[in-house]
Write an enzyme that holds these catalytic residues in place. Structure first.
Site, PDB file in Angstrom:
ATOM      1  N   ASN A 147       0.730  -1.175   0.544  1.00 11.25           N
ATOM      2  CA  ASN A 147      -0.277   0.224  -0.097  1.00 11.25           C
ATOM      3  C   ASN A 147       0.840   1.150   0.010  1.00 11.25           C
ATOM      4  O   ASN A 147       2.098   0.824   0.067  1.00 11.25           O
ATOM      5  CB  ASN A 147      -0.754  -0.116   1.701  1.00 11.25           C
ATOM      6  CG  ASN A 147      -2.586  -0.579   0.891  1.00 11.25           C
ATOM      7  OD1 ASN A 147      -2.902  -0.014   0.073  1.00 11.25           O
ATOM      8  ND2 ASN A 147      -2.370  -1.324   1.515  1.00 11.25           N
ATOM      9  N   ASP A 170      -7.242  -6.414  -1.223  1.00 14.76           N
ATOM     10  CA  ASP A 170      -7.932  -7.742  -0.993  1.00 14.76           C
ATOM     11  C   ASP A 170      -8.959  -7.296  -0.544  1.00 14.76           C
ATOM     12  O   ASP A 170     -10.001  -8.382   0.234  1.00 14.76           O
ATOM     13  CB  ASP A 170      -7.070  -8.573  -0.026  1.00 14.76           C
ATOM     14  CG  ASP A 170      -6.824  -7.764   1.240  1.00 14.76           C
ATOM     15  OD1 ASP A 170      -7.602  -6.365   1.234  1.00 14.76           O
ATOM     16  OD2 ASP A 170      -6.802  -8.245   2.440  1.00 14.76           O
ATOM     17  N   TYR A 266     -14.359   1.667   1.915  1.00 17.76           N
ATOM     18  CA  TYR A 266     -12.941   3.044   2.553  1.00 17.76           C
ATOM     19  C   TYR A 266     -13.678   4.353   2.181  1.00 17.76           C
ATOM     20  O   TYR A 266     -13.329   5.164   2.254  1.00 17.76           O
ATOM     21  CB  TYR A 266     -11.854   2.768   1.816  1.00 17.76           C
ATOM     22  CG  TYR A 266     -10.760   1.944   2.322  1.00 17.76           C
ATOM     23  CD1 TYR A 266      -9.979   2.599   3.429  1.00 17.76           C
ATOM     24  CD2 TYR A 266     -10.618   0.790   2.347  1.00 17.76           C
ATOM     25  CE1 TYR A 266      -9.428   1.790   3.870  1.00 17.76           C
ATOM     26  CE2 TYR A 266      -9.773  -0.482   3.086  1.00 17.76           C
ATOM     27  CZ  TYR A 266      -8.583   0.316   3.807  1.00 17.76           C
ATOM     28  OH  TYR A 266      -7.720  -0.523   4.284  1.00 17.76           O
TER      29      TYR A 266
HETATM   30  P1  NAD Z   1       5.185  -5.109   7.937  1.00 17.49           P
HETATM   31  O1  NAD Z   1       5.250  -4.295   8.141  1.00 17.49           O
HETATM   32  O2  NAD Z   1       4.268  -6.891   8.772  1.00 17.49           O
HETATM   33  O3  NAD Z   1       5.765  -5.966   7.005  1.00 17.49           O
HETATM   34  C1  NAD Z   1       6.664  -5.328   6.202  1.00 17.49           C
HETATM   35  C2  NAD Z   1       7.444  -5.821   5.541  1.00 17.49           C
HETATM   36  O4  NAD Z   1       8.155  -5.007   4.716  1.00 17.49           O
HETATM   37  C3  NAD Z   1       8.892  -5.672   6.907  1.00 17.49           C
HETATM   38  O5  NAD Z   1       9.570  -6.717   7.311  1.00 17.49           O
HETATM   39  C4  NAD Z   1       9.749  -4.659   6.414  1.00 17.49           C
HETATM   40  O6  NAD Z   1      10.848  -4.473   6.466  1.00 17.49           O
HETATM   41  C5  NAD Z   1       9.515  -5.011   4.715  1.00 17.49           C
HETATM   42  N1  NAD Z   1      10.348  -3.427   4.045  1.00 17.49           N
HETATM   43  C6  NAD Z   1      10.178  -2.574   4.305  1.00 17.49           C
HETATM   44  N2  NAD Z   1      10.618  -1.664   3.355  1.00 17.49           N
HETATM   45  C7  NAD Z   1      11.125  -2.317   2.820  1.00 17.49           C
HETATM   46  C8  NAD Z   1      12.111  -2.396   1.366  1.00 17.49           C
HETATM   47  N3  NAD Z   1      12.626  -0.834   1.249  1.00 17.49           N
HETATM   48  N4  NAD Z   1      12.807  -3.422   0.888  1.00 17.49           N
HETATM   49  C9  NAD Z   1      12.539  -4.925   1.652  1.00 17.49           C
HETATM   50  N5  NAD Z   1      11.413  -4.467   2.816  1.00 17.49           N
HETATM   51  C10 NAD Z   1      11.013  -4.109   2.930  1.00 17.49           C
HETATM   52  O7  NAD Z   1       2.954  -5.396   7.556  1.00 17.49           O
HETATM   53  P2  NAD Z   1       2.128  -5.373   7.119  1.00 17.49           P
HETATM   54  O8  NAD Z   1       1.335  -5.308   7.883  1.00 17.49           O
HETATM   55  O9  NAD Z   1       2.537  -7.201   7.138  1.00 17.49           O
HETATM   56  O10 NAD Z   1       1.417  -5.179   5.500  1.00 17.49           O
HETATM   57  C11 NAD Z   1       2.841  -5.370   4.335  1.00 17.49           C
HETATM   58  C12 NAD Z   1       1.847  -4.696   3.122  1.00 17.49           C
HETATM   59  O11 NAD Z   1       1.300  -4.878   2.703  1.00 17.49           O
HETATM   60  C13 NAD Z   1       1.611  -2.765   3.891  1.00 17.49           C
HETATM   61  O12 NAD Z   1       1.937  -2.547   2.344  1.00 17.49           O
HETATM   62  C14 NAD Z   1      -0.324  -3.567   3.866  1.00 17.49           C
HETATM   63  O13 NAD Z   1       0.022  -1.998   3.830  1.00 17.49           O
HETATM   64  C15 NAD Z   1      -0.118  -4.706   3.023  1.00 17.49           C
HETATM   65  N6  NAD Z   1      -1.597  -5.049   3.101  1.00 17.49           N
HETATM   66  C16 NAD Z   1      -2.285  -4.256   1.087  1.00 17.49           C
HETATM   67  C17 NAD Z   1      -3.083  -5.278   1.205  1.00 17.49           C
HETATM   68  C18 NAD Z   1      -3.949  -5.061   0.094  1.00 17.49           C
HETATM   69  O14 NAD Z   1      -5.092  -5.168   0.056  1.00 17.49           O
HETATM   70  N7  NAD Z   1      -3.418  -4.366  -0.995  1.00 17.49           N
HETATM   71  C19 NAD Z   1      -3.810  -6.443   2.346  1.00 17.49           C
HETATM   72  C20 NAD Z   1      -3.417  -6.213   3.492  1.00 17.49           C
HETATM   73  C21 NAD Z   1      -1.627  -5.947   3.095  1.00 17.49           C
HETATM   74  C1  G6P Z   2      -8.042  -4.103   3.240  1.00 18.37           C
HETATM   75  C2  G6P Z   2      -7.250  -3.970   2.763  1.00 18.37           C
HETATM   76  C3  G6P Z   2      -5.814  -3.931   3.253  1.00 18.37           C
HETATM   77  C4  G6P Z   2      -5.391  -2.875   4.016  1.00 18.37           C
HETATM   78  C5  G6P Z   2      -5.631  -3.804   5.026  1.00 18.37           C
HETATM   79  C6  G6P Z   2      -5.360  -3.205   6.723  1.00 18.37           C
HETATM   80  O1  G6P Z   2      -7.180  -5.700   3.057  1.00 18.37           O
HETATM   81  O2  G6P Z   2      -7.267  -3.861   1.794  1.00 18.37           O
HETATM   82  O3  G6P Z   2      -5.077  -2.435   1.461  1.00 18.37           O
HETATM   83  O4  G6P Z   2      -3.890  -3.041   3.804  1.00 18.37           O
HETATM   84  O5  G6P Z   2      -6.665  -3.792   4.803  1.00 18.37           O
HETATM   85  O6  G6P Z   2      -5.662  -3.878   7.534  1.00 18.37           O
HETATM   86  P1  G6P Z   2      -4.885  -3.574   9.328  1.00 18.37           P
HETATM   87  O7  G6P Z   2      -5.448  -5.144   9.526  1.00 18.37           O
HETATM   88  O8  G6P Z   2      -3.410  -3.949   8.708  1.00 18.37           O
HETATM   89  O9  G6P Z   2      -5.614  -2.910   9.997  1.00 18.37           O
HETATM   90 MN    MN Z   3      -6.729  -2.843  -0.166  1.00 18.75          MN
END
Ligand code: NAD
Ligand code: G6P
Ligand code: MN
Length: 443
Positions: A147, A170, A266
């Protein structure tokens, strides 16, 4: 049958173990010969990697496992990059949420000033992954869900137009699962949808079963009274915390704005920002909830597995919900032509909307990527909202590329969530200070 090699970028993510378990569950549909973890924070990734290494040895010893912080090792010989990085970690998410709240403004991971701040951090991180992939595995595809996906997608469109990257979210998957359950279906896969919008900013216009029967009236009847809340006996696998329950209930009020369509959750931040601020605890925001909940659980369980030397009886769960990632990889690998919602360049999919906008629409996905399905013309209400929001997202990417203070100031002032330009400026100056390590220096 060909077996695939994948790298999970953001190996230290809280979602990584659930995704690995989901991949193992789907090996018959998507065979894997190698899983690599890549992260730029070795210490964090090690916790997750130690546990996953044990888990893989026990459940799929034929899969080669590698965890590394070296880009060449990570990105060489891979077919897919599954990217979920969080530049700045939860510490910065906490600031994205808390700084706006000081001004009485919504503090959210992907919407408003928090999302803009996160976007300014994420763009560079994601582009770096794209460049590693192209250098070391030029035939690979990147499936990105890092994100804020709307801003990241605009950045990849503008700055890496030829790259094989697909951005996906997602939230529609999660909402569709709830819609299906609300009307007694087992799975969202029994439905076919039409949808348009920007990421975290869209609407369903048509939902049918596979025979073509219209399911919208039944789903609308549920949403009108309950939003996307479900009776207690129906359990979902993701988005289960109390704050999510509040979001699903709030969809009822968002739906009331346009009973012809069904809204993405959202949108509540854009229509009811004051309610969200009033409901927030500025001392303990969603980042704090996640750190105390999901992060704590995943990391303590990974450490327990590493200590015990076995993953038997683990409480780590398969992220069923994330199987959309396998569906996407399969669509590319096997040319399945599955229909999925993806974030793609508009190019006419929404007829009366900016061709260059990154929009979220149903696409047919095959081995040469997504083919967007035309959603026709959209009404003035949604068009007006989307014009404003897409301009914010484009201004952020321009601000990042040109290192422009003025453009970021404009982005903040234009955001529906920011009440006036004076607050936009104060917020900007605070966010610059907090993000010194991560943003380009603006002038
Ligand atoms: P998190 O902080 O647990 O994990 C992220 C990982 O990325 C960390 O281990 C961190 O060290 C690593 N990282 C950061 N910068 C980096 C770089 N430049 N190169 C390599 N690794 C790097 O976070 P999380 O809550 O598990 O979420 C991960 C990502 O997934 C977030 O961006 C979150 O918003 C996204 N997400 C998106 C959706 C969606 O719908 N698109 C759904 C769920 C999570
Ligand atoms: C949804 C969205 C993601 C977002 C997540 C946040 O799945 O689609 O884009 O990162 O919610 O969930 P959290 O549990 O980290 O607040
Ligand atoms: Mn999303």
């Amino acid at each position: 049958m060909k077996k695939f090699s994948i790298v999970i970028a953001g190996g230290g993510s809280t979602f990584t173990p659930g995704i690995v378990l989901m991949l193992l569950d789907n090996l018959d549909k998507f065979p894997i010969r190698q899983i690599k973890f890549y992260d730029n924070l070795e210490e964090r990734q090690n916790h997750v990697a130690s546990a996953c290494e044990i888990l893989l040895k026990e459940r799929a010893p034929e899969i080669n496992f590698v965890a590394t912080t070296d880009p060449e090792t990570a990105f060489t010989d891979v077919d897919f990059v599954m990217a979920h990085i969080r530049v700045g970690l939860y510490a910065m998410r906490e600031k994205d949420e808390k700084i706006p709240l000081k001004y009485g403004v919504v503090g959210q991971e992907t919407c408003g000033p928090g999302g803009i701040a996160y976007g300014m951090r994420s763009i560079g991180g994601v582009l770096e992954l794209v460049d590693y992939m192209e250098k070391y595995s030029p035939d690979a595809w990147m499936l990105n869900y890092s994100n804020p996906a709307a801003i990241v997608a605009e950045a990849t469109r503008k700055l890496r137009p030829e790259s094989k990257i697909i951005n996906i979210c997602d939230m529609p998957v999660g909402i569709e699962e709830r819609m299906a359950h609300s009307i007694g279906l087992n799975s969202r896969k029994e439905m076919e949808v039409r949808y348009y919008g920007l990421n975290h900013f869209g609407w369903w216009t048509d939902i049918r079963d596979k025979e073509g029967n219209d399911l919208m009236p039944q789903i609308k009847a549920h949403v009108k009274d309950h939003g996307y809340s479900l009776p207690e006996e129906i359990e979902e696998s993701q988005h289960t915390d109390a704050s999510w329950m509040h979001t699903f209930a709030k969809a009822k009020e968002v739906y009331a704005l346009d009973p012809d369509t069904l809204p993405n959750t959202y949108l509540k931040y854009y229509f009811y920002p004051q309610d969200e601020v009033a409901h927030a605890n500025p001392e303990f925001t969603r980042a704090n909830e996640v750190m105390a909940g999901r992060e704590k659980h995943v990391f303590s369980e990974c450490d327990r597995i590493a200590e015990a030397g076995t993953a038997e009886g683990t409480s780590l769960e398969v992220d069923e919900h994330a199987s959309y990632i396998v569906d996407l990889a399969r669509a590319i690998a096997y040319n399945t032509h599955e229909r999925m919602l993806l974030i793609v360049p508009n190019e006419g999919a929404i007829v009366n909307f900016d061709e260059t906008a990154m929009v979220e629409v149903p696409c047919v996905v095959g081995s040469n990527g997504p083919e967007p399905l035309t959603q026709g013309k959209i009404p003035r209400f949604q068009k007006g909202l989307m014009e404003q929001q897409v301009a914010v997202e484009k201004l952020v990417v321009e601000a990042w590329a040109e290192k422009s203070y003025q453009k970021l100031y404009q982005a903040l002032a234009l955001s529906r969530i920011v009440p006036n330009a004076r607050i936009a400026k104060e917020l900007l100056d605070d966010l610059i200070e907090a993000n010194k390590e991560f943003w380009p220096e603006l002038s």
